[in-house]
Structure formats: structure tokens, C-alpha cells
Design an enzyme around this catalytic site. Structure first.
Site, short mmCIF file in Angstrom:
data_model
loop_
_atom_site.label_atom_id
_atom_site.label_comp_id
_atom_site.label_asym_id
_atom_site.label_seq_id
_atom_site.Cartn_x
_atom_site.Cartn_y
_atom_site.Cartn_z
N GLU A 223 33.20 14.68 40.85
CA GLU A 223 32.03 13.97 40.30
C GLU A 223 30.79 14.03 41.19
O GLU A 223 30.22 13.00 41.53
CB GLU A 223 32.40 12.51 40.00
CG GLU A 223 33.30 12.41 38.78
CD GLU A 223 33.40 11.01 38.21
OE1 GLU A 223 33.21 10.05 38.95
OE2 GLU A 223 33.68 10.90 37.01
N GLU B 201 38.70 14.25 32.50
CA GLU B 201 39.12 12.86 32.70
C GLU B 201 38.68 12.07 31.48
O GLU B 201 37.55 12.23 31.00
CB GLU B 201 38.43 12.24 33.91
CG GLU B 201 38.89 12.77 35.24
CD GLU B 201 38.24 12.00 36.40
OE1 GLU B 201 37.86 10.82 36.23
OE2 GLU B 201 38.10 12.60 37.48
C1 GLA Z 1 35.99 8.89 37.91
C2 GLA Z 1 36.69 9.57 39.06
C3 GLA Z 1 38.15 9.27 39.13
C4 GLA Z 1 38.39 7.79 38.87
C5 GLA Z 1 37.82 7.41 37.53
C6 GLA Z 1 38.05 5.96 37.15
O1 GLA Z 1 35.98 9.60 36.78
O2 GLA Z 1 36.52 10.97 39.04
O3 GLA Z 1 38.62 9.63 40.41
O4 GLA Z 1 37.77 7.05 39.88
O5 GLA Z 1 36.43 7.61 37.59
O6 GLA Z 1 37.50 5.67 35.89
#
Ligand code: GLA
Length: 711
Positions: free
Chosen positions: A195, A347
């Protein structure tokens, strides 16, 4: 007193006027452009050779669990029809327990076990979580906040992307991982870091020097920089490169924009450092991606940063509340628009998150509906974050598919059902893509520049984009969101809700699109600035004023809504209003302001003009929902936009993917009530395995329809 005769005359006049207006609105408009929805026959990079075309997975952290447990988890994943798992993206301290000593044996064992259970692996490089030995010994690798404080260890994203030392460590760990797993048959791809859409920077001397060097490379001379930034203003003139600051808070708009470009450059370089390390040792079949974060995250220019990646993956979270198909659709379409190719949702939330102000769970059935909505918008993979949470750590009570007791949570069944559906229908979706007739243009420079000078705090670019998206998606059932500099010729209608920066070259590109038969619609604030974020010495829309045959006389931040009316209907305009003027004889006024601030009274608010083989339209204000819908109807009619699927009741989202074997439709009922949909003609319902002409959908109900006759 009003006489009954006068009331009657007025009434008749009003009725005649309404009749005339509606006839005018319904008049046949010249079809501007014939665009075929032909799909690109090649397999999208998001569909992996030798694997199902649609994949489902979960993000798993073997390093957090005793090894004896791993096989149980993988067996459960396999039983739930999950085919992919992303691992290792925070496991640096397990992979390099001390400087230069690498331990990949445990990771190798996890990958082999996953292979045994038919779970393909995406390896994340762990650079969002540098280990304590590293940050302790080399504190210069830690980020410095704008207040001068160095971040401390224990959170994540604490490394500094501009630190040469940190990049050295990142390259080495990525390289060692790639040497070990670059030819691993069960590793299908790589995710760089985690991210980095947050685009966090370090505010220290090292970063400042790099920024100054970057400016020097861009402008060559300080005279050029001073001129483009107009630094005589407030005595900002720079006589030496090392005088230039990192902007914090309000600053010169030219410097602010260049800082954002530098941030983009810094993150692209940070990413490239790892891409090079991986590519040197990895099979070309292994993809490289990053996990981006949707439309809302604009820390850097995503078009530039995603360019060297094989595919775009993003993290799709609802947070509080429930899925809004428009808001989420915008993010999907914008992420798909980055490389103009299908995407992965690497995700997504299993029920609830832990970080929002109210972490409610998605309703029963909503998670499945959301997964199919992802597919409808061009995703080829959906992965849940996460499989099981660690027993301690900041995210213990985030949603998972497996509870702390090691057993599946109630949602696992719904996910397993959806995964089975993905597997069953994967052949139907192979080589299919979203193909749209309508595009919205989204430009990071314009977004930043408007946000720095909003002029009214009510100017909400996302709300404006969403109002266009909502109205136009209803009329097309398929939208792309792309860069203004992307090839546009395949679109019948291109709408730029607030394209603030229209430098000469961009204007020429847009004008060529119109000349070739496209319909370009510009929203308020268009074409006010050049590529240095300086005002253009021409009235808006700048270099497009000539093709438009009109211009903006003056703009106003609005205190309250004002009436507007004309051939598109009547309603209200608010937030922002531009007094337009036509200069070309064939430019037409579609809406005018009613009584307002005096300046605007009776002046044009929306104008349009045929140009070349196409049309250019300027909307100088923010229209209310009803008028926006009527305006969108006019736009799509004037551009010959057709529905991708066909008429559906409100609350039903219809999406289409097109491939060599015809069209696949995803229909989802987001309304609280059951709905009945009559199909334009008989189609194959793939989930029910029968031919249908009508379908019933309960709340969150999904239908997957195939129509081999449509391309
Ligand atoms: C982000 C991060 C993950 C986790 C999620 C929780 O997407 O990439 O590692 O922390 O949030 O929602």
C-alpha cells in the site's frame, strides 16, 4: 387580484413552452460516432496461463503460526476453493533475522505445502516493515515527519523511500527473495511493498536535496523555474537551487505541483529499485504488481507509478456502512483505467474491518454480491484480507475467514460458495474485458491543483465525479475512467468533470478526439491552468475555447443554489457557477441561469457546438441530480450511447464483459426488495444452468448471463 383569464393564458403559454421544450429535447440528434465494442482478443495479463481465469484467495501469514498448523490452514483453503494466497509482505524479520543473514527455508516449506493444496502464491516484498535491527543500526532509514520528528519502530511504512541506505536494503531483500523463488513453479507473481498509495515522504535534508536535484534536471536554469512559478510574487525568487524548500502547508502552486511530481518520481524509483532486483532473477511468467488503494488515494500520480507493473491490483474496503456500487464502481473503473486492463482485488474485507469509525459487518449475501460486482467491473481475482488474524498485534480484531480458535467463521461458507462459482464459471469469463462507450477523464494534477485552491469548501471533486458517473452509468451500464492523455478514439462520449490543467498538447489531443467524431463534455473549472499550475493567459477552457466556440466570462463560488433552465429542463445549480458566452454562430445554449447574483442572471450555463465530425459541450456549473440525469440523457443521446445490457429496474446493477465468445453480464440486486428483470432476449443463466427471459433477484441476488451473439 389575479384574473382567471390571465391565469388561463399563462397556463396555456407554459404548457406550450413545456411541449416545445420536450419536443426539442427529444429531437433526433445526429449520431456522432460508430464505436464497435470489439474486445481485444488477447488474454489479459490478470488471467494467468495454467490457472483458472477467475481466482479467489486469502492473504495468509504463516510466519505468525507454528508450522504444525500450516497444513490445516491450507487444507481448509483448498476445501473452500481458494486458489491463491499472498504471503510474506511483512515477514522481513523472519527472512533476514540479522543483517545479511537470510532464512528462506521456512518460506520454501510454506510454498511447497501451498502447492500441495493447489494454492498458488504471490510473494510480497516486506519493505513496508523493516526489522528493528535495521532501523536501530541505520536510523537514517526511518522517515522524518513534517514536524522534524523521526518515526519510531513498531508501526509500519516507517522506512524512508528517499533514503539511499534504505533502498540498498530493500534491493537486497527483494533480490535474495527473487534468487530463491524467481523460478518457483508455485509462485505466480510478486507484490512490491504494501500500500504505497499512502505516498508517505520523509521531510529531511536527504529528500530535500533530491527534490532540488530533480528540479534542476527538469528546469535546467533557475530563470526558467522562477518564471514558471512566477516567483517575483512575495519575493519567492530563488538564486540558488539549495534555497528551494520542501513545501509544508500552503505554498506556491507551481512548487506544490512539482513537489507532487517529485513524490511520484520518488515512489516510482523506490518501486523500480525492487522491480529491477526481482526481474533480474524471476521468470517472465511471474507478474509484478503493487496493492493500490482505489480512486480516493492520490498521494502520487498512479498512471506513472503503475506503468512498469505487469498488472494493477488494489485493496477494496467498504469500512463503515454497506457497498455503494457507484462509489466502489468508480474505484474499480479508475484502477482498471490506470493500465486500461483488467485488475486484481488483492485485498478485500471479510465481513468487517477494524479501522473505521463503525466497523459493522457486511450483511449476509453482501460479500458474495461484492465479489461478483468486482468481476463485473473487470477484476479477475478477489482475495480476502485476511485468512486468520495473529493472536496479538494491531489488527487482532479485523474481520477474518478463520477465527482465533482455528475454525472457519460463519462467512467462510459464503466465500467458499462464491469461490466455487468463480471456478465453475471461469471458462465463460476467460479472455473477457470491460469495453465501454463512455469514459470519464481523471487527472491527478488537476485533482491536486483544485484541492489546493478550492475557492469554496463545498467543491467536492469526488461528489461531482460521482454525479456524472451515477447518471451516465445508468445510461451505459459500463464506464471507463482514464487519463486525459490516454487514447480516446474508441469512446463515443468522453466527459471531463473538472479538468483544470489543459496544457497545449493535451488540448490538441482532446480537440483531435472531437474532430474525429467524439463528443467531449467539459465540466466547470476546465482549462484554467497550464502544466506548471499557472493560470493560462486565455479565458477558460483555454486552448479549447476556439473549438468550443465559446468561453467562460467569469466564475463564481456560490452561496446558495440558483435556478437554471433551458432545453435540458429546469432545476438548480450550486457550489460553482461560470458565466459562459458563445462566440461561434453554431454554438448553442442548452441551459441558462435564472435570477442569481446579477452577473449570472440570464447568462448561459451550458453550451454545445458541433466541431469537426464531433461535438464539444461545456457545463459551467454543478447541476442537481434530476437535471444532471436529464443532461446525461441528452449527452448519451447526442453521442449515440447504448445500454450494455438493456433496461433494468432501479437498484439493479448491470455490468458487461466482452470476449471472443460473446458477452457476459453480471446483474446484482443492491436494493432492499426483491426485483424482477425482463431480459432483452433469451440468454443463458450460468448459475442456474438454464435459458431465461426473465429473472427474479432477491436482495444481494446475482445473475450471470451469457449471450454468445453479442460482441
Ligand atoms: C490494508 C493493508 C493490510 C491490512 C488491511 C486491513 O489493506 O494492506 O495489511 O492492514 O488494510 O484492512
Amino acid at each position: 387580484m389575479r384574473s382567471p383569464f390571465r391565469i388561463c393564458t399563462v397556463l396555456i403559454a407554459v404548457l406550450v413552452l413545456i411541449g416545445a421544450l420536450s419536443l426539442y429535447a427529444q429531437r433526433p440528434l445526429p449520431a456522432l460516432k460508430m464505436v464497435s465494442a470489439d474486445s481485444n482478443a488477447q488474454t489479459p495479463r490478470t488471467q494467468l496461463p495454467g490457472h483458472n481465469a477467475l481466482l479467489m484467495g486469502a492473504d495468509w501469514y504463516p510466519e505468525q503460526w507454528p508450522e504444525e498448523r500450516w497444513e490445516t490452514d491450507l487444507r481448509m483453503m483448498e476445501a473452500a476453493h481458494l486458489d491463491v494466497s499472498r504471503i510474506a509482505e511483512f515477514a522481513w524479520s523472519r527472512m533476514e533475522p540479522s543483517e545479511g543473514h537470510y532464512d528462506f527455508a521456512w518460506l520454501e516449506r510454506a510454498i511447497r505445502l501451498a502447492e500441495k493444496h493447489h494454492v498458488a502464491i504471490v510473494l510480497g516484498t516486506p519493505t513496508a516493515a523493516p526489522p528493528a535491527w535495521l532501523t536501530q543500526k541505520y536510523p537514517e532509514t526511518l522517515r522524518v515527519e513534517p514536524d522534524g520528528q523521526r518515526v519510531t519502530h513498531g508501526m509500519r511504512a516507517h522506512g524512508s523511500v528517499t533514503s539511499a541506505k534504505y533502498r540498498e536494503f530493500c534491493r537486497r531483500i527483494a533480490e535474495e527473495m527473487a534468487k530463491r523463488f524467481g523460478h518457483d513453479p508455485n509462485v505466480v507473481g510478486w507484490q512490491i511493498d504494501n500500500e504505497y498509495g499512502y505516498a508517505l515522504m520523509s521531510y529531511n535534508e536527504e529528500a530535500r536535496r533530491q527534490f532540488q536535484d530533480w528540479l534542476k534536471a527538469k528546469y535546467k536554469t533557475l530563470d526558467a523555474l522562477n518564471e514558471h512559478w512566477t516567483t517575483f510574487y512575495w519575493s519567492q525568487t530563488y538564486d540558488n537551487w539549495d534555497e528551494i524548500p520542501i513545501p509544508m502547508g500552503e505554498h506556491n502552486p507551481g512548487l506544490l505541483l512539482d513537489w507532487k511530481h517529485f513524490v511520484t518520481y520518488a515512489w516510482a524509483g523506490y518501486q523500480q529499485n525492487q522491480i529491477d532486483a526481482i526481474r533480474a532473477h524471476a521468470d517472465p511468467r511471474q507478474f509484478i504488481t503493487g496493492n493500490f488503494m482505489g480512486y480516493g488515494f492520490n498521494g502520487f500520480d498512479h498512471y506513472i507509478v503503475t506503468k512498469p507493473l505487469t498488472l494493477v491490483a488494489w485493496d477494496d474496503y467498504v469500512g463503515t456502512g454497506h457497498l455503494d456500487p457507484d462509489a466502489n464502481g468508480i474505484s474499480h473503473d479508475a484502477m482498471r483505467g490506470l493500465k486500461r486492463e483488467n485488475i486484481w482485488v488483492i485485498e478485500t474485507q471479510p465481513g468487517a474491518v477494524n479501522w473505521s469509525h463503525l466497523n459493522n459487518a457486511l450483511n449476509k449475501g453482501e460479500t458474495r454480491a461484492m465479489a461478483w460486482h468486482d468481476i463485473g467491473h473487470g477484476a479477475d481475482e478477489v482475495s480476502y484480507w485476511q485468512w486468520r488474524s495473529a493472536l496479538n498485534g494491531q489488527e487482532e480484531i479485523h474481520g477474518t475467514l478463520v477465527g482465533p480458535d482455528g475454525k472457519g467463521v460463519p462467512l467462510l461458507e459464503e466465500v467458499a460458495q462464491t469461490a466455487k462459482e468463480f471456478a465453475d464459471l471461469q471458462n465463460a469469463f476467460r479472455d473477457t474485458r470491460v469495453v465501454s462507450q463512455v469514459a470519464l477523464l481523471s487527472d491527478y494534477d488537476s485533482r491536486w491543483a483544485i484541492d489546493w485552491q478550492r475557492h469554496t469548501e463545498k467543491y467536492d471533486q469526488f461528489a461531482i465525479l460521482k454525479s456524472y458517473y451515477h447518471a451516465l452509468r445508468k445510461l451505459s451500464q459500463s464506464m471507463d475512467i482514464v487519463s486525459p492523455d490516454a487514447p480516446l478514439d474508441s469512446y463515443k462520449l468522453v466527459v471531463a468533470p473538472d479538468l483544470y490543467l489543459i496544457p497545449k498538447e493535451r488540448a490538441a489531443h482532446l480537440a483531435a478526439y472531437v474532430k474525429n467524431g467524439g463528443h467531449l463534455v467539459l465540466g466547470p473549472r476546465s482549462g484554467m491552468k497550464d502544466e506548471f499550475n499557472a493560470l493560462l493567459p486565455i479565458r477558460q477552457p483555454g486552448y479549447l475555447a476556439e473549438p468550443l466556440g465559446g468561453q467562460v466570462e467569469q466564475y463564481y463560488a456560490m452561496e446558495k443554489a440558483v435556478p437554471v433552465n433551458g432545453s435540458l429542463g429546469s432545476g438548480e445549480a450550486s457550489v460553482w457557477a461560470e458565466w459562459l458566452k458563445t462566440s461561434a454562430p453554431d454554438a448553442e445554449v442548452l441551459l441558462r441561469y435564472g435570477r442569481s447574483n446579477g452577473w449570472l442572471d440570464g447568462q448561459p450555463a451550458v453550451i454545445t457546438r458541433p466541431y469537426g465530425r464531433g461535438r464539444i459541450t461545456y457545463i459551467g456549473t454543478v447541476l442537481d441530480d434530476k437535471l444532471m440525469q436529464a443532461t446525461a440523457e441528452w449527452m448519451s443521446k447526442a453521442s449515440d450511447v447504448t445500454l450494455a445490457f438493456g433496461a433494468v429496474p432501479d437498484g439493479i446493477e448491470a455490468s458487461r464483459r466482452v470476449g471472443p465468445n460473446g458477452a457476459m453480464y453480471v446483474l446484482i440486486n443492491w436494493s432492499a426488495e426483491g426485483q424482477s428483470v425482463t431480459l432483452p432476449h433469451a440468454m443463458q443463466s450460468l448459475l442456474e444452468q438454464r435459458e431465461v427471459t426473465q429473472i427474479q433477484l432477491p436482495q444481494y441476488g446475482v445473475a450471470i448471463l451469457s449471450d454468445p451473439s453479442k460482441h
